[in-house]
Design an enzyme around this catalytic site. Structure first.
Site, mmCIF file in Angstrom:
data_model
loop_
_atom_site.group_PDB
_atom_site.id
_atom_site.type_symbol
_atom_site.label_atom_id
_atom_site.label_comp_id
_atom_site.label_asym_id
_atom_site.label_seq_id
_atom_site.Cartn_x
_atom_site.Cartn_y
_atom_site.Cartn_z
ATOM 1 N N LYS A 144 48.299 20.880 44.924
ATOM 2 C CA LYS A 144 48.221 21.235 46.342
ATOM 3 C C LYS A 144 46.960 22.044 46.622
ATOM 4 C CE LYS A 144 49.557 24.645 49.250
ATOM 5 N NZ LYS A 144 48.608 24.371 50.328
ATOM 6 N N GLU A 162 47.030 33.322 38.243
ATOM 7 C CA GLU A 162 45.748 34.029 38.353
ATOM 8 C C GLU A 162 45.721 34.649 39.740
ATOM 9 O OE1 GLU A 162 42.781 35.498 39.124
ATOM 10 O OE2 GLU A 162 41.808 33.562 39.463
ATOM 11 N N CYS A 181 37.594 36.162 42.923
ATOM 12 C CA CYS A 181 38.564 37.046 42.257
ATOM 13 C C CYS A 181 37.869 38.027 41.327
ATOM 14 C CB CYS A 181 39.645 36.252 41.552
ATOM 15 S SG CYS A 181 39.077 34.724 40.838
HETATM 16 P P1 NDP Z 1 47.862 32.720 49.090
HETATM 17 O O1 NDP Z 1 48.325 33.273 47.808
HETATM 18 O O2 NDP Z 1 48.797 32.733 50.232
HETATM 19 O O3 NDP Z 1 47.384 31.182 48.905
HETATM 20 C C1 NDP Z 1 46.934 30.603 47.710
HETATM 21 C C2 NDP Z 1 47.540 29.206 47.580
HETATM 22 O O4 NDP Z 1 48.970 29.310 47.531
HETATM 23 C C3 NDP Z 1 47.237 28.282 48.762
HETATM 24 O O5 NDP Z 1 47.131 26.947 48.335
HETATM 25 C C4 NDP Z 1 48.486 28.448 49.607
HETATM 26 O O6 NDP Z 1 48.709 27.412 50.530
HETATM 27 C C5 NDP Z 1 49.547 28.492 48.543
HETATM 28 N N1 NDP Z 1 50.823 29.069 48.957
HETATM 29 C C6 NDP Z 1 51.071 29.914 49.990
HETATM 30 N N2 NDP Z 1 52.397 30.195 50.058
HETATM 31 C C7 NDP Z 1 52.991 29.530 49.046
HETATM 32 C C8 NDP Z 1 54.335 29.413 48.596
HETATM 33 N N3 NDP Z 1 55.353 30.035 49.213
HETATM 34 N N4 NDP Z 1 54.595 28.655 47.530
HETATM 35 C C9 NDP Z 1 53.601 28.010 46.887
HETATM 36 N N5 NDP Z 1 52.307 28.048 47.283
HETATM 37 C C10 NDP Z 1 52.000 28.814 48.337
HETATM 38 O O7 NDP Z 1 46.539 33.455 49.465
HETATM 39 P P2 NDP Z 1 45.811 33.567 50.893
HETATM 40 O O8 NDP Z 1 45.021 32.349 51.088
HETATM 41 O O9 NDP Z 1 46.755 33.941 51.973
HETATM 42 O O10 NDP Z 1 44.874 34.826 50.627
HETATM 43 C C11 NDP Z 1 45.427 36.128 50.676
HETATM 44 C C12 NDP Z 1 44.764 37.059 49.700
HETATM 45 O O11 NDP Z 1 44.980 36.591 48.370
HETATM 46 C C13 NDP Z 1 43.258 37.178 49.807
HETATM 47 O O12 NDP Z 1 42.900 38.083 50.798
HETATM 48 C C14 NDP Z 1 42.900 37.640 48.423
HETATM 49 O O13 NDP Z 1 43.120 39.016 48.325
HETATM 50 C C15 NDP Z 1 43.883 36.923 47.545
HETATM 51 N N6 NDP Z 1 43.352 35.678 46.977
HETATM 52 C C16 NDP Z 1 42.968 35.682 45.687
HETATM 53 C C17 NDP Z 1 42.437 34.546 45.136
HETATM 54 C C18 NDP Z 1 41.987 34.503 43.746
HETATM 55 O O14 NDP Z 1 41.029 33.833 43.415
HETATM 56 N N7 NDP Z 1 42.706 35.133 42.852
HETATM 57 C C19 NDP Z 1 42.269 33.305 45.882
HETATM 58 C C20 NDP Z 1 42.740 33.394 47.241
HETATM 59 C C21 NDP Z 1 43.263 34.542 47.737
HETATM 60 P P3 NDP Z 1 48.093 27.497 52.031
HETATM 61 O O15 NDP Z 1 46.626 27.456 51.910
HETATM 62 O O16 NDP Z 1 48.653 26.290 52.661
HETATM 63 O O17 NDP Z 1 48.607 28.788 52.603
#
Ligand code: NDP
Length: 476
Positions: free
Chosen positions: A169, A244, A278
């Site tokens: 996804k 991660e 990250c």
């Molecule tokens: P999320 O954790 O919400 O999203 C990451 C992925 O998880 C996306 O594909 C998202 O889908 C999916 N997701 C969301 N909800 C669910 C669920 N219930 N079950 C399974 N998958 C799910 O991060 P955000 O994009 O909201 O970012 C928020 C914060 O997270 C950032 O501000 C940052 O601090 C951190 N972050 C860290 C990252 C890293 O590299 N470690 C990467 C991204 C964010 P969808 O896009 O459809 O919501």
């Protein structure tokens, strides 16, 4: 674009679609199907159908297909990089590096394919035990929007090489690059159904991937809160997990550091990808005796960064990926301002001017005199804001660096091997860089300690996370 199920482009079962917009100007780029739980089930069925053939091939045969995919990616790197910049926002050069990084990862896993084999353990004269490496089965990969190509490589490379099938996804904001890369792998010879991409929201598509008992392992990259939720839901069917979850990487600049390199390292380490990485430098600790000079140099360098549309020549920093992400940064910097948690000496807001209208831009920001309890040190700052803290020595720097729930990366900048080795052993993080930050070649394991996650991606060791070991006792 459509989603990819069973090697075919597919619409969602509901017929609904969601928009993908350019973060630099808000313009509509494309639409993708708004997937549902039904679509995830379809993808699981097609993965199940593909699994037998794929897992019975040798790792070498599977590796050859990954290698062919990498070659096609290299041939089309410019088109792929443009897609990535348009949907994610990063400057075109960074996007191109990322696409090449995806190819590097696939090539690395092709290279190690010949080293994958079962082993025979002599347990007594004439009696042997065989330790077999079996694929786990159908795996789920959940990708974020910040580095979608590399993170896809980290999951797809080892999962496919070891004979698993995948339901992937992409983030809602950045599905186009992931779809294009998956289509290339199919073109390279991946059997239909081995890699399925279901677009749509985390709350439906992501949730079903994590919940469905047919999926035996999840590799998730994203926020800590979603990661904890994934862990709880995945526990219901006892899935294997790699998580991660981001970090708040400290960078320690000692009094014997090469100051010019330490400035360049802080600026690229923090403002690369508009701070949305990250392992970005998120807290900087500098020794008192060099602090004034170092901060002056840092300020000049940050003021020289050119912010704009990632497609424009000479731009060093693009927009943030979404309005929601920018709102979080606005809230964090406003808190610093309102509570007097630091001095904002560069940036600190949305850039003025016609060229920024409609985009999610934020100015590169430098904050000094940051108080110990500041939001910038407690929370992950996922945007272009660098907090600097002055410390008296290495002991203080390390203890402040470790006073965090995060533990992904860290770096020390020094010419002293002794200081480098003290920091490498005492810093609580999955990675410590010495006189560098952020970049990690495919052969090095990537992942965090504490709340930054569980398990590792990248590197040979990651393959273990995609096998089940089976012991067979042979008595002839
Ligand atoms: P999320 O954790 O919400 O999203 C990451 C992925 O998880 C996306 O594909 C998202 O889908 C999916 N997701 C969301 N909800 C669910 C669920 N219930 N079950 C399974 N998958 C799910 O991060 P955000 O994009 O909201 O970012 C928020 C914060 O997270 C950032 O501000 C940052 O601090 C951190 N972050 C860290 C990252 C890293 O590299 N470690 C990467 C991204 C964010 P969808 O896009 O459809 O919501």
């Amino acid at each position: 674009m459509k989603m990819l199920i069973g090697g075919e482009w597919a619409d969602s079962s509901s017929g609904e679609a969601c928009e993908v917009r350019n973060p630099a100007n808000g313009k509509l780029l494309d639409t993708v199907p708004l997937g549902s739980t039904e679509d995830v089930k379809r993808a699981i069925d097609s993965a199940r159908g593909a699994l037998g053939k794929w897992s019975s091939m040798t790792a070498r045969e599977r590796g050859k297909i990954l290698f062919k995919g990498a070659q096609i990616v290299r041939e089309r790197q410019m088109d792929l990089a443009i897609t990535l910049t348009m949907e994610q926002g990063k400057p075109l050069k960074e996007a191109r590096d990322e696409i090449q990084g995806f190819a590097n990862i696939l090539e690395y896993y092709t290279g190690v394919s010949a080293a994958i084999h079962d082993s025979l353990v002599p347990v007594a004269p004439g009696r042997y035990g065989a330790v077999m490496k079996r694929p786990i089965g159908i795996c789920g990969a959940i990708i974020p929007w910040n580095v979608p190509a590399i993170i896809m490589g980290w999951k797809v490379g080892p999962a496919l090489l070891t004979g698993n099938a995948l339901v992937l996804k992409p983030a809602t904001a950045t599905p186009l690059t992931n779809l294009s890369l998956a289509a290339i792998l199919c073109e390279a010879g991946l059997p239909a159904g081995t890699l399925n991409v279901v677009t749509g929201q985390g709350s439906t598509v992501g949730e079903e991937i994590v919940r469905n008992p047919a999926i035996r392992k999840i590799s998730f990259t994203g926020s800590i809160d979603t990661g904890k939720h994934v862990m709880k839901v995945a526990a219901e069917s006892m899935k294997r997990l790699t998580l991660e979850l981001g970090g708040s990487d400290p960078m320690i600049v000692c009094d014997d550091a090469d100051m010019k390199k330490a400035v360049e390292g802080a600026v690229s380490g923090r403002f690369y990808n508009c701070g949305q990485t990250c392992t970005a430098v998120k807290r900087l600790y500098v020794f008192e005796s060099i602090a004034d000079t170092y901060i002056k140099m840092l300020k000049a360098s940050i003021e020289g960064l050119k912010v704009g549309n990632g497609m424009d020549e000479g731009v060093n920093m693009g927009p943030m990926n979404s309005a929601g992400q920018r709102d979080k940064i606005i809230r964090q910097v406003d808190t610093v301002r309102e509570k007097g948690e630091g001095k904002i000496i560069v940036g600190g807001g949305v850039p003025p001017g016609e060229r920024y209208v409609g985009g999610h831009f934020y100015m590169p920001t430098l904050v000094t005199d940051v108080s110990e309890d500041s939001v910038l040190l407690r929370e992950e700052v996922f945007g272009p804001v660098l907090p600097v803290v002055v410390v008296k020595d290495l002991d203080e720097a390390i203890s402040r660096a470790n006073a965090s729930k995060f533990g992904l990366g860290s770096s020390i900048w020094t010419k002293s091997l002794e200081r480098a080795s003290i920091a490498s052993s005492r810093l609580e993080s999955g990675i410590t860089w010495v006189n560098q930050h952020v970049k990690l070649p495919p052969e090095m394991p990537f992942g965090g300690v504490k709340e930054s996650g569980i398990g590792r991606e990248n590197g040979f060791e990651t393959l273990d996370a995609y096998y089940e070991l089976k012991s067979v006792m042979i008595n002839l």
